[in-house]
Design a protein around this motif. Structure first.
Motif, PDB file in Angstrom:
ATOM      1  N   ASP A  55       5.879  17.829  -1.566  1.00 28.21           N
ATOM      2  CA  ASP A  55       6.964  17.803  -2.545  1.00 28.21           C
ATOM      3  C   ASP A  55       8.161  18.641  -2.108  1.00 28.21           C
ATOM      4  N   TYR A  56       8.214  19.001  -0.822  1.00 24.78           N
ATOM      5  CA  TYR A  56       9.298  19.844  -0.333  1.00 24.78           C
ATOM      6  C   TYR A  56      10.630  19.120  -0.451  1.00 24.78           C
ATOM      7  N   LYS A  57      11.588  19.773  -1.042  1.00 22.51           N
ATOM      8  CA  LYS A  57      12.940  19.225  -1.174  1.00 22.51           C
ATOM      9  C   LYS A  57      13.890  20.098  -0.366  1.00 22.51           C
ATOM     10  N   PRO A  58      14.448  19.558   0.718  1.00 26.08           N
ATOM     11  CA  PRO A  58      15.401  20.355   1.504  1.00 26.08           C
ATOM     12  C   PRO A  58      16.599  20.757   0.649  1.00 26.08           C
ATOM     13  N   ARG A  59      17.157  21.904   0.956  1.00 25.27           N
ATOM     14  CA  ARG A  59      18.326  22.355   0.195  1.00 25.27           C
ATOM     15  C   ARG A  59      19.392  22.860   1.151  1.00 25.27           C
ATOM     16  N   ASP A  60      20.604  22.930   0.660  1.00 23.29           N
ATOM     17  CA  ASP A  60      21.722  23.396   1.468  1.00 23.29           C
ATOM     18  C   ASP A  60      21.621  24.898   1.698  1.00 23.29           C
ATOM     19  N   LEU A  61      22.042  25.311   2.880  1.00 23.87           N
ATOM     20  CA  LEU A  61      22.104  26.740   3.175  1.00 23.87           C
ATOM     21  C   LEU A  61      23.382  27.308   2.572  1.00 23.87           C
ATOM     22  N   LYS A  62      23.301  28.528   2.064  1.00 23.34           N
ATOM     23  CA  LYS A  62      24.468  29.164   1.472  1.00 23.34           C
ATOM     24  C   LYS A  62      25.008  30.219   2.427  1.00 23.34           C
ATOM     25  N   VAL A  63      26.310  30.254   2.558  1.00 22.88           N
ATOM     26  CA  VAL A  63      26.956  31.267   3.387  1.00 22.88           C
ATOM     27  C   VAL A  63      27.880  32.089   2.506  1.00 22.88           C
ATOM     28  N   TYR A  64      28.056  33.357   2.900  1.00 25.98           N
ATOM     29  CA  TYR A  64      28.824  34.261   2.065  1.00 25.98           C
ATOM     30  C   TYR A  64      30.060  34.811   2.763  1.00 25.98           C
ATOM     31  N   THR A  65      30.085  34.747   4.079  1.00 27.63           N
ATOM     32  CA  THR A  65      31.231  35.285   4.816  1.00 27.63           C
ATOM     33  C   THR A  65      31.765  34.228   5.775  1.00 27.63           C
ATOM     34  N   GLU A  66      32.953  34.472   6.274  1.00 28.20           N
ATOM     35  CA  GLU A  66      33.548  33.563   7.254  1.00 28.20           C
ATOM     36  C   GLU A  66      32.713  33.524   8.533  1.00 28.20           C
ATOM     37  N   ARG A  67      32.148  34.653   8.883  1.00 26.18           N
ATOM     38  CA  ARG A  67      31.293  34.726  10.075  1.00 26.18           C
ATOM     39  C   ARG A  67      30.058  33.842   9.909  1.00 26.18           C
ATOM     40  N   GLU A  68      29.404  33.936   8.753  1.00 30.89           N
ATOM     41  CA  GLU A  68      28.229  33.108   8.487  1.00 30.89           C
ATOM     42  C   GLU A  68      28.590  31.627   8.474  1.00 30.89           C
ATOM     43  N   LYS A  69      29.751  31.307   7.931  1.00 31.30           N
ATOM     44  CA  LYS A  69      30.197  29.913   7.880  1.00 31.30           C
ATOM     45  C   LYS A  69      30.344  29.347   9.289  1.00 31.30           C
ATOM     46  N   LEU A  70      30.977  30.093  10.164  1.00 33.10           N
ATOM     47  CA  LEU A  70      31.181  29.643  11.540  1.00 33.10           C
ATOM     48  C   LEU A  70      29.858  29.557  12.300  1.00 33.10           C
ATOM     49  N   LEU A  71      28.972  30.531  12.094  1.00 29.36           N
ATOM     50  CA  LEU A  71      27.646  30.482  12.721  1.00 29.36           C
ATOM     51  C   LEU A  71      26.846  29.266  12.252  1.00 29.36           C
ATOM     52  N   LEU A  72      26.949  28.940  10.970  1.00 31.86           N
ATOM     53  CA  LEU A  72      26.236  27.780  10.448  1.00 31.86           C
ATOM     54  C   LEU A  72      26.789  26.485  11.036  1.00 31.86           C
ATOM     55  N   GLU A  73      28.104  26.390  11.183  1.00 27.78           N
ATOM     56  CA  GLU A  73      28.709  25.200  11.802  1.00 27.78           C
ATOM     57  C   GLU A  73      28.217  25.040  13.241  1.00 27.78           C
ATOM     58  N   ILE A  74      28.131  26.144  13.960  1.00 34.28           N
ATOM     59  CA  ILE A  74      27.627  26.116  15.341  1.00 34.28           C
ATOM     60  C   ILE A  74      26.163  25.700  15.351  1.00 34.28           C
ATOM     61  N   GLN A  75      25.374  26.234  14.427  1.00 36.08           N
ATOM     62  CA  GLN A  75      23.956  25.901  14.360  1.00 36.08           C
ATOM     63  C   GLN A  75      23.748  24.412  14.066  1.00 36.08           C
ATOM     64  N   LYS A  76      24.535  23.849  13.158  1.00 36.83           N
ATOM     65  CA  LYS A  76      24.432  22.425  12.833  1.00 36.83           C
ATOM     66  C   LYS A  76      24.698  21.572  14.075  1.00 36.83           C
ATOM     67  N   LEU A  77      25.765  21.918  14.785  1.00 32.45           N
ATOM     68  CA  LEU A  77      26.117  21.144  15.980  1.00 32.45           C
ATOM     69  C   LEU A  77      25.080  21.319  17.078  1.00 32.45           C
ATOM     70  N   ASP A  78      24.626  22.555  17.291  1.00 33.87           N
ATOM     71  CA  ASP A  78      23.597  22.800  18.312  1.00 33.87           C
ATOM     72  C   ASP A  78      22.323  22.007  18.012  1.00 33.87           C
ATOM     73  N   PHE A  79      21.922  21.970  16.756  1.00 35.71           N
ATOM     74  CA  PHE A  79      20.731  21.209  16.379  1.00 35.71           C
ATOM     75  C   PHE A  79      20.912  19.723  16.694  1.00 35.71           C
ATOM     76  N   SER A  80      22.065  19.177  16.315  1.00 37.84           N
ATOM     77  CA  SER A  80      22.331  17.759  16.550  1.00 37.84           C
ATOM     78  C   SER A  80      22.431  17.453  18.044  1.00 37.84           C
ATOM     79  N   ILE A  81      23.029  18.361  18.802  1.00 39.95           N
ATOM     80  CA  ILE A  81      23.129  18.187  20.254  1.00 39.95           C
ATOM     81  C   ILE A  81      21.735  18.141  20.871  1.00 39.95           C
ATOM     82  N   ASN A  82      20.865  19.045  20.463  1.00 41.25           N
ATOM     83  CA  ASN A  82      19.504  19.074  21.010  1.00 41.25           C
ATOM     84  C   ASN A  82      18.714  17.814  20.640  1.00 41.25           C
TER      85      ASN A  82
END
Length: 145
Positions: A55-82
């Motif tokens: 019954d696991y329901k994926p959820r969106d990750l929350k970011v609180y700072t500009e640094r976290e936002k940019l790191l999350l964007e990089i992580q999304k792209l890195d995951f898709s690239i891999n």
């Protein structure tokens, strides 16, 4: 009689289309893909390969700072690239997938360069004028991620 994109006979139709018709028409569609945000959330770039755990329901990750936002964007792209890299290992002639792969790599490079300009190195091998790796705030020191 149905055949897959490699010309092998199929007992059951695969996905929602008939490979034989596509081959005759010269139009072999590539796999459907999630966008990088959805792919990271689901843990798979390809919806046809996603298998929900109980019954696991994926959820969106929350970011609180500009640094976290940019790191999350990089992580999304890195995951898709891999994930695309693994797909292309098995399907090296899929030009559409390779075009998407290249665009993600270019976008990821830009995001990493932007991160480095603002926050410093993101990887150990990101060389700058000074040794900056141990300077600054670590992600776990900010709270959040």
């Amino acid at each position: 009689m149905l055949f897959d994109k490699n010309g092998f006979y199929m007992i059951e139709p695969h996905n929602d289309y008939d490979f034989a018709v596509d081959i005759i028409n010269g139009n072999i569609p590539g796999p459907k893909m999630y966008d990088p945000s959805e792919a990271l959330k689901m843990g798979n770039l390809f919806p046809s390969l996603y298998n929900q755990y109980k019954d696991y329901k994926p959820r969106d990750l929350k970011v609180y700072t500009e640094r976290e936002k940019l790191l999350l964007e990089i992580q999304k792209l890195d995951f898709s690239i891999n994930d695309l890299n693994l797909y292309l290992d098995l399907n090296p002639d899929d030009r559409d997938a390779y075009r998407i792969f290249k665009s993600y790599v270019e976008e990821c490079k830009k995001k990493k360069d932007s991160y480095m300009r603002i926050f410093g190195p993101i990887m150990l091998d990101d060389i700058t004028d000074e040794y900056e790796w141990s300077k600054g705030v670590w992600p776990w020191e900010e709270g959040g991620m």
